[in-house]
Enzyme design. Structure first.
Site, PDB file in Angstrom:
ATOM      1  N   GLU A 119       0.801  -1.237   0.000  1.00 22.62           N
ATOM      2  CA  GLU A 119       0.000   0.000   0.000  1.00 22.62           C
ATOM      3  C   GLU A 119       0.831   1.283   0.000  1.00 22.62           C
ATOM      4  O   GLU A 119       0.619   2.166   0.823  1.00 22.62           O
ATOM      5  CB  GLU A 119      -0.979  -0.024   1.179  1.00 22.62           C
ATOM      6  CG  GLU A 119      -1.903  -1.229   1.128  1.00 22.62           C
ATOM      7  CD  GLU A 119      -2.863  -1.331   2.305  1.00 22.62           C
ATOM      8  OE1 GLU A 119      -2.823  -0.483   3.201  1.00 22.62           O
ATOM      9  OE2 GLU A 119      -3.669  -2.282   2.307  1.00 22.62           O
ATOM     10  N   GLU A 159      -6.092 -10.805  -1.910  1.00 23.18           N
ATOM     11  CA  GLU A 159      -6.866 -10.719  -0.657  1.00 23.18           C
ATOM     12  C   GLU A 159      -8.359 -10.712  -0.973  1.00 23.18           C
ATOM     13  O   GLU A 159      -9.124  -9.896  -0.449  1.00 23.18           O
ATOM     14  CB  GLU A 159      -6.470  -9.467   0.132  1.00 23.18           C
ATOM     15  CG  GLU A 159      -4.976  -9.396   0.415  1.00 23.18           C
ATOM     16  CD  GLU A 159      -4.577  -8.220   1.315  1.00 23.18           C
ATOM     17  OE1 GLU A 159      -5.449  -7.609   1.942  1.00 23.18           O
ATOM     18  OE2 GLU A 159      -3.363  -7.942   1.383  1.00 23.18           O
TER      19      GLU A 159
HETATM   20  C1  XIL Z   1      -6.122  -7.226   8.049  1.00 19.58           C
HETATM   21  C2  XIL Z   1      -6.351  -8.510   8.856  1.00 19.58           C
HETATM   22  O1  XIL Z   1      -7.213  -9.333   8.138  1.00 19.58           O
HETATM   23  C3  XIL Z   1      -6.946  -8.180  10.201  1.00 19.58           C
HETATM   24  O2  XIL Z   1      -7.019  -9.339  11.022  1.00 19.58           O
HETATM   25  C4  XIL Z   1      -6.133  -7.111  10.916  1.00 19.58           C
HETATM   26  O3  XIL Z   1      -6.796  -6.741  12.103  1.00 19.58           O
HETATM   27  C5  XIL Z   1      -5.935  -5.887  10.034  1.00 19.58           C
HETATM   28  O4  XIL Z   1      -5.360  -6.300   8.784  1.00 19.58           O
HETATM   29  N1  XIL Z   1      -4.975  -5.148   3.530  1.00 19.58           N
HETATM   30  C6  XIL Z   1      -3.932  -5.934   3.910  1.00 19.58           C
HETATM   31  C7  XIL Z   1      -4.112  -6.899   5.010  1.00 19.58           C
HETATM   32  O5  XIL Z   1      -2.880  -5.915   3.235  1.00 19.58           O
HETATM   33  O6  XIL Z   1      -2.928  -7.088   5.753  1.00 19.58           O
HETATM   34  C8  XIL Z   1      -5.226  -6.497   5.935  1.00 19.58           C
HETATM   35  O7  XIL Z   1      -5.421  -7.561   6.875  1.00 19.58           O
HETATM   36  C9  XIL Z   1      -6.473  -6.209   5.151  1.00 19.58           C
HETATM   37  C10 XIL Z   1      -6.248  -5.060   4.190  1.00 19.58           C
END
Ligand code: XIL
Length: 375
Positions: A156, A262
């Site tokens: 990001e 994701e």
């Molecule tokens: C999220 C996790 O799923 C949660 O458990 C945590 O509390 C916060 O992070 N983008 C990403 C991930 O790259 O690392 C994030 O994961 C979701 C958004």
């Protein structure tokens, strides 16, 4: 690390009754050999898994992303004290079960402890930050050298909104080259690991252009980058199919592989399509509309949209190297607690690990085409 046992609850399901399942094919089988299919799971494995979850994981998936364990905040919560016991167990479990491990993530402005950027009460100098990055990357990547398939090196880094890069302590202290520096450090620590740039909404034209600029600059600087990860935290009825297709083509034209890293399809309204973990909304009980289960009509739309998405992926199987869901099943999705507490149903499997009609729609569509292997 955050675990959210509350989200594992099993609300009474109003899911459409499905016919008795025939021999259920694994997602990894219907998708074909060329595309890895993974999911993110939180906590140390196998301890964090119920037997039925373990079965589901090993039947359908061939890749695994530790959801929080490898983030700097968990991996090195205080300077010099590494906390990798659960990650060790998870990596060993994954390897024993033929799951490619995706390391998520080395550098991110979120879930990164404050000490990284501080020197006493003052800001760390550029040299101090780079030295800490090197120590962190060298230790974590080095520990799993030869065991981790690929790393999300920087997460990001593109501004949203903004002209180019996101304004973070990394760029404030070490300048824009900090991203290339992290990639170089990761490559030195494990020359065989794949290295990825991972971000959300980068399929959308404006952010896509800025991502292409970053990737071009990294490649021109001779930095190893293997793939770009499009996170894919999308909303029902708002999946940007056309933008996604254009983005896959544009990133691939740079010579990179593309990964959907994701994936989830949120069925509960939320104000924006981002995935900024800093965003928070207070949902009232009345807003928790699918607490008692998700209506059939919504699940059907979700099934259609998942099938359309996987059809797109299938058509670009020569460019898309992996699809990873952010969660194993609905009860384990972060969307039950982000951007606020509500009951969500964003994945292909329900809270009892049963395939939803979205799984059927994806599997049927893929089977009808036969697995497509890249040329
Ligand atoms: C999220 C996790 O799923 C949660 O458990 C945590 O509390 C916060 O992070 N983008 C990403 C991930 O790259 O690392 C994030 O994961 C979701 C958004």
């Amino acid at each position: 690390m955050t675990t959210h046992p509350a989200s594992l609850g099993s609300p009474a399901s109003r899911a459409p009754r499905r016919p008795a399942p025939r021999e259920q094919l694994g997602l990894r089988d219907v998708l074909g050999a060329g595309v890895l299919v993974g999911c993110a799971i939180d906590g140390g494995l196998p301890a964090a898994l119920r037997p039925v979850e373990r079965k589901l994981l090993c039947h359908h998936f061939n890749a695994l992303t530790p959801e929080n364990l490898l983030k700097p905040g968990n991996a090195q919560p205080t300077e010099g004290r590494f906390n990798l016991r659960d990650a060790d167990a998870t990596v060993a479990f994954a390897r024993a079960n033929n799951l490619a491990v995706i390391g998520h993530c080395l550098m991110w402005h979120q879930q990164c402890p404050d000490w990284f950027f501080k020197n006493g009460g003052a800001a760390a100098s550029r040299d101090l930050l780079l030295a800490r990055m090197e120590k962190h990357i060298d230790t974590v990547v080095g520990r799993y050298r030869g065991m981790i398939h690929g790393w999300d090196v920087f997460n990001e880094a593109i501004a949203e909104p903004g002209d180019y890069l996101r304004d973070t302590p990394f760029t404030q202290i070490a300048g824009p080259d900090v991203i290339a520096d992290a990639f170089r450090m990761a490559h030195a620590a494990d020359p065989d690991a794949e290295l990825y740039y991972n971000d959300f909404n980068i399929e959308v034209p404006d952010k896509r252009e800025r991502t292409l600029r970053l990737l071009r600059e990294l490649l021109d600087a001779g930095v190893r980058v293997d793939a770009v990860g499009i996170q894919g935290h999308w909303l029902l009825d708002r999946v940007p199919f056309d933008d996604l297709e254009a983005a896959i083509e544009a990133f691939h034209a740079l010579g990179l592989k593309v990964m959907i890293t994701e994936l989830d399809l949120d069925v509960v309204e939320r104000p924006d399509c981002g995935a900024d973990v800093a965003v928070h909304h207070d949902y009232s009980v009345a807003d928790d509309v699918y607490r008692q289960g998700c209506p059939d009509e919504v699940l059907r739309r979700q099934a259609e949209q998942y099938a359309k998405l996987f059809d797109l992926i299938r058509r670009h199987a020569d460019k898309v190297a992996r699809v990873s869901f952010w969660g194993l099943h609905d009860g384990r999705s972060w969307l039950n607690y982000w951007p606020g507490e509500r009951t969500n149903h964003p994945l292909l499997f329900d809270r009892d690990c049963r395939p939803k009609i979205a799984y059927d729609a994806v599997a049927r569509m893929l089977e009808s085409h036969g697995p497509k292997r890249p040329a």
